[in-house]
Design an enzyme around this catalytic site. Structure first.
Site, PDB file in Angstrom:
ATOM      1  N   ARG A  12      30.527  52.443 -26.104  1.00 53.21           N
ATOM      2  CA  ARG A  12      29.228  51.775 -26.209  1.00 53.21           C
ATOM      3  C   ARG A  12      29.449  50.426 -26.881  1.00 53.21           C
ATOM      4  O   ARG A  12      30.288  50.304 -27.792  1.00 53.21           O
ATOM      5  CB  ARG A  12      28.231  52.606 -27.044  1.00 53.21           C
ATOM      6  CG  ARG A  12      27.617  53.787 -26.318  1.00 53.21           C
ATOM      7  CD  ARG A  12      26.589  53.342 -25.255  1.00 53.21           C
ATOM      8  NE  ARG A  12      25.985  54.463 -24.541  1.00 53.21           N
ATOM      9  CZ  ARG A  12      26.441  54.977 -23.399  1.00 53.21           C
ATOM     10  NH1 ARG A  12      27.529  54.498 -22.838  1.00 53.21           N
ATOM     11  NH2 ARG A  12      25.798  55.979 -22.803  1.00 53.21           N
ATOM     12  N   ASP A  47      33.827  47.290 -21.004  1.00 54.92           N
ATOM     13  CA  ASP A  47      32.935  47.769 -19.943  1.00 54.92           C
ATOM     14  C   ASP A  47      31.516  47.865 -20.492  1.00 54.92           C
ATOM     15  O   ASP A  47      30.565  48.060 -19.741  1.00 54.92           O
ATOM     16  CB  ASP A  47      33.392  49.143 -19.429  1.00 54.92           C
ATOM     17  CG  ASP A  47      32.538  49.617 -18.263  1.00 54.92           C
ATOM     18  OD1 ASP A  47      32.423  48.852 -17.277  1.00 54.92           O
ATOM     19  OD2 ASP A  47      31.954  50.722 -18.346  1.00 54.92           O
ATOM     20  N   GLU A  90      24.233  44.132 -24.030  1.00 57.07           N
ATOM     21  CA  GLU A  90      24.295  44.186 -22.568  1.00 57.07           C
ATOM     22  C   GLU A  90      22.940  44.381 -21.894  1.00 57.07           C
ATOM     23  O   GLU A  90      22.777  44.067 -20.714  1.00 57.07           O
ATOM     24  CB  GLU A  90      25.246  45.305 -22.124  1.00 57.07           C
ATOM     25  CG  GLU A  90      24.754  46.715 -22.431  1.00 57.07           C
ATOM     26  CD  GLU A  90      25.746  47.788 -21.981  1.00 57.07           C
ATOM     27  OE1 GLU A  90      26.916  47.720 -22.390  1.00 57.07           O
ATOM     28  OE2 GLU A  90      25.343  48.684 -21.226  1.00 57.07           O
ATOM     29  N   HIS A 138      29.410  47.763 -17.324  1.00 60.53           N
ATOM     30  CA  HIS A 138      29.093  49.180 -17.568  1.00 60.53           C
ATOM     31  C   HIS A 138      29.223  49.981 -16.261  1.00 60.53           C
ATOM     32  O   HIS A 138      28.299  50.686 -15.847  1.00 60.53           O
ATOM     33  CB  HIS A 138      27.690  49.321 -18.169  1.00 60.53           C
ATOM     34  CG  HIS A 138      27.545  50.577 -19.004  1.00 60.53           C
ATOM     35  ND1 HIS A 138      26.782  50.625 -20.149  1.00 60.53           N
ATOM     36  CD2 HIS A 138      28.058  51.822 -18.859  1.00 60.53           C
ATOM     37  CE1 HIS A 138      26.819  51.847 -20.665  1.00 60.53           C
ATOM     38  NE2 HIS A 138      27.603  52.585 -19.887  1.00 60.53           N
TER      39      HIS A 138
HETATM   40  P1  NAD Z   1      32.267  63.796 -25.851  1.00 58.24           P
HETATM   41  O1  NAD Z   1      31.052  64.234 -26.606  1.00 58.24           O
HETATM   42  O2  NAD Z   1      32.958  64.785 -24.958  1.00 58.24           O
HETATM   43  O3  NAD Z   1      33.375  63.232 -26.860  1.00 58.24           O
HETATM   44  C1  NAD Z   1      33.064  62.390 -27.921  1.00 58.24           C
HETATM   45  C2  NAD Z   1      34.129  62.582 -28.986  1.00 58.24           C
HETATM   46  O4  NAD Z   1      33.872  61.643 -30.036  1.00 58.24           O
HETATM   47  C3  NAD Z   1      34.102  63.985 -29.609  1.00 58.24           C
HETATM   48  O5  NAD Z   1      35.403  64.519 -29.641  1.00 58.24           O
HETATM   49  C4  NAD Z   1      33.553  63.747 -31.006  1.00 58.24           C
HETATM   50  O6  NAD Z   1      34.052  64.660 -31.969  1.00 58.24           O
HETATM   51  C5  NAD Z   1      34.056  62.333 -31.263  1.00 58.24           C
HETATM   52  N1  NAD Z   1      33.376  61.682 -32.384  1.00 58.24           N
HETATM   53  C6  NAD Z   1      32.092  61.853 -32.792  1.00 58.24           C
HETATM   54  N2  NAD Z   1      31.860  61.121 -33.905  1.00 58.24           N
HETATM   55  C7  NAD Z   1      33.031  60.478 -34.180  1.00 58.24           C
HETATM   56  C8  NAD Z   1      33.427  59.585 -35.208  1.00 58.24           C
HETATM   57  N3  NAD Z   1      32.590  59.224 -36.173  1.00 58.24           N
HETATM   58  N4  NAD Z   1      34.693  59.122 -35.179  1.00 58.24           N
HETATM   59  C9  NAD Z   1      35.564  59.506 -34.216  1.00 58.24           C
HETATM   60  N5  NAD Z   1      35.239  60.359 -33.223  1.00 58.24           N
HETATM   61  C10 NAD Z   1      33.985  60.826 -33.207  1.00 58.24           C
HETATM   62  O7  NAD Z   1      31.816  62.502 -25.026  1.00 58.24           O
HETATM   63  P2  NAD Z   1      32.513  61.885 -23.732  1.00 58.24           P
HETATM   64  O8  NAD Z   1      31.912  62.483 -22.517  1.00 58.24           O
HETATM   65  O9  NAD Z   1      33.975  61.911 -23.902  1.00 58.24           O
HETATM   66  O10 NAD Z   1      31.957  60.388 -23.821  1.00 58.24           O
HETATM   67  C11 NAD Z   1      32.302  59.534 -24.894  1.00 58.24           C
HETATM   68  C12 NAD Z   1      31.393  58.327 -24.893  1.00 58.24           C
HETATM   69  O11 NAD Z   1      31.692  57.526 -23.754  1.00 58.24           O
HETATM   70  C13 NAD Z   1      29.886  58.667 -24.733  1.00 58.24           C
HETATM   71  O12 NAD Z   1      29.276  58.933 -25.990  1.00 58.24           O
HETATM   72  C14 NAD Z   1      29.338  57.422 -24.101  1.00 58.24           C
HETATM   73  O13 NAD Z   1      28.835  56.559 -25.119  1.00 58.24           O
HETATM   74  C15 NAD Z   1      30.538  56.767 -23.424  1.00 58.24           C
HETATM   75  N6  NAD Z   1      30.418  56.747 -21.968  1.00 58.24           N
HETATM   76  C16 NAD Z   1      30.544  55.566 -21.340  1.00 58.24           C
HETATM   77  C17 NAD Z   1      30.459  55.527 -19.956  1.00 58.24           C
HETATM   78  C18 NAD Z   1      30.613  54.226 -19.180  1.00 58.24           C
HETATM   79  O14 NAD Z   1      30.245  54.166 -18.009  1.00 58.24           O
HETATM   80  N7  NAD Z   1      31.171  53.176 -19.780  1.00 58.24           N
HETATM   81  C19 NAD Z   1      30.218  56.684 -19.229  1.00 58.24           C
HETATM   82  C20 NAD Z   1      30.118  57.896 -19.933  1.00 58.24           C
HETATM   83  C21 NAD Z   1      30.216  57.919 -21.294  1.00 58.24           C
END
Ligand code: NAD
Length: 335
Positions: free
Chosen positions: A239, A263, A268, A300
């Site tokens: 994000r 991305d 944004e 994105h």
């Molecule tokens: P997920 O919930 O499977 O994994 C997130 C991980 O982050 C978990 O392991 C969690 O423990 C960890 N985490 C939480 N707080 C933390 C902290 N303070 N420090 C370090 N790690 C921490 O989520 P995911 O499906 O892997 O997605 C991750 C992120 O990617 C989403 O939250 C979203 O913002 C982003 N995303 C972006 C796109 C895109 O198109 N660019 C698409 C999907 C998701």
């Protein structure tokens, strides 16, 4: 034909591809009203008469908007994304609005995009592409490095982070990771968990895969950049506000940051997903970022694969089916 349990669902921030995939997944079960505007306070009235709204990453559901939606009889929010930092869940609960998201949809697509950004920047593919089309076949300025044996730091080893770790391990990289919880799948891939300081100091490449929370806001800022290796590559497909943009611009200007791929971007909203090619870009920081030869910005789009769009549409419609039938929804978020 709209069935008995179906709902009227106002879909905000619609693009043609949303209409296509959601219409096919709904197969007529819900009355889907597709609107192009984003959900902001001024557009909330467009949800009048709907039982549910379907939102994406730039739609806002904060307290005043949730109050407005509840006042119009909206009972459910179906997020067609994984992140939910744009919804005030506690306020939604107070207003009796249930919220569901799409927790997983091809994490591979996002991880593969992060890898594509890294490979493009490292091997200067973005520069080589335009250069050879202009008849310039020289190699000066295109020097990259072997990823093999380099150290990649991953912040957040959930579904996407662990996929990215697997890809990087496939390239022969050492992978360091920081997360508030260890993922056994990452450990089995040979990922070494460590504190943030060690990750910052030891990584040639740092990729962000954690959610945006108060704890992770500006996790990349001036003092974290100061602790990184000179020439570090930073990749953000998480994000935008995970990164303090002004600080990375300073890091790029000083040469401390070797390359940056975004991305997602702090500001944004209103820019990404729009065709602004005929307009003046009002955001000076984004305009500055776009002048660096070692910065790559995509809009994105990391999630944007056929597999992901199918999964997003089917899970979103499934969540709406659960809401309509009064069944517990496994993807509901707690307020
Ligand atoms: P997920 O919930 O499977 O994994 C997130 C991980 O982050 C978990 O392991 C969690 O423990 C960890 N985490 C939480 N707080 C933390 C902290 N303070 N420090 C370090 N790690 C921490 O989520 P995911 O499906 O892997 O997605 C991750 C992120 O990617 C989403 O939250 C979203 O913002 C982003 N995303 C972006 C796109 C895109 O198109 N660019 C698409 C999907 C998701």
């Amino acid at each position: 034909m709209v069935g008995e349990t179906a709902m009227r669902v106002v879909v905000f921030s619609t693009k043609p591809y949303d209409r296509q995939f959601l219409t096919e997944a709904s197969a007529g079960r819900h009355e889907l009203v597709f609107l192009e505007p984003r959900l902001v306070l001024e557009t909330a009235g467009l949800a009048a008469g709907a039982q549910a709204v379907c939102l994406f990453v730039h739609d806002h559901a904060d307290e005043p908007i949730l109050a407005a939606l509840a006042g119009m009889g909206v009972k459910h929010i179906a997020l067609r994304c994984a992140g939910f930092n744009n919804v005030d869940l506690a306020a939604a609960a107070r207003h009796g609005i249930t919220v569901a998201r799409v927790p997983a949809y091809s994490p591979h697509g996002v991880a593969e995009h992060a890898a594509a950004l890294l490979m493009t920047l490292n091997r200067r593919i973005h520069r080589a592409y335009t250069r050879v089309r202009d008849g310039n076949f020289a190699l000066e300025g295109l020097l990259g490095f072997d990823l093999h044996d380099k150290t990649v730091g991953i912040i957040g080893t959930g579904k996407i982070g662990v996929c990215f770790a697997g890809i990087m391990r496939g390239f022969g990289c050492r992978v360091l990771a920081y997360d508030v919880a260890q993922n056994p799948e990452a450990v089995s891939l040979g990922v070494e968990y460590c504190e943030l300081d060690r990750l910052f100091a030891g990584s040639h490449v740092i990729s962000l895969h954690c959610p945006l929370t108060p704890q992770t806001h500006h996790i990349i800022k001036a003092d974290s950049i100061a602790r990184m290796r000179r020439g570090v590559f930073i990749i953000n497909t998480g994000r935008g506000p995970l990164i303090d943009t002004a600080a990375v611009i300073r890091g790029l200007k000083s040469g401390k940051i070797g390359a940056l791929a975004l991305d997602v971007y702090e500001e944004e909203e209103g820019v990404f997903y729009e065709d602004l090619s005929g307009r003046i870009l009002a955001d000076d920081q984004l305009a500055r970022l776009l002048t660096f030869p070692n910065v790559l910005v995509t809009s994105h789009q990391a999630f944007f694969t056929r597999e992901a769009m199918l999964a997003i549409a089917h899970t979103t419609i499934g969540n709406l089916d659960d809401f309509a039938a009064g069944r517990p929804c496994p993807n509901a978020l707690k307020g």
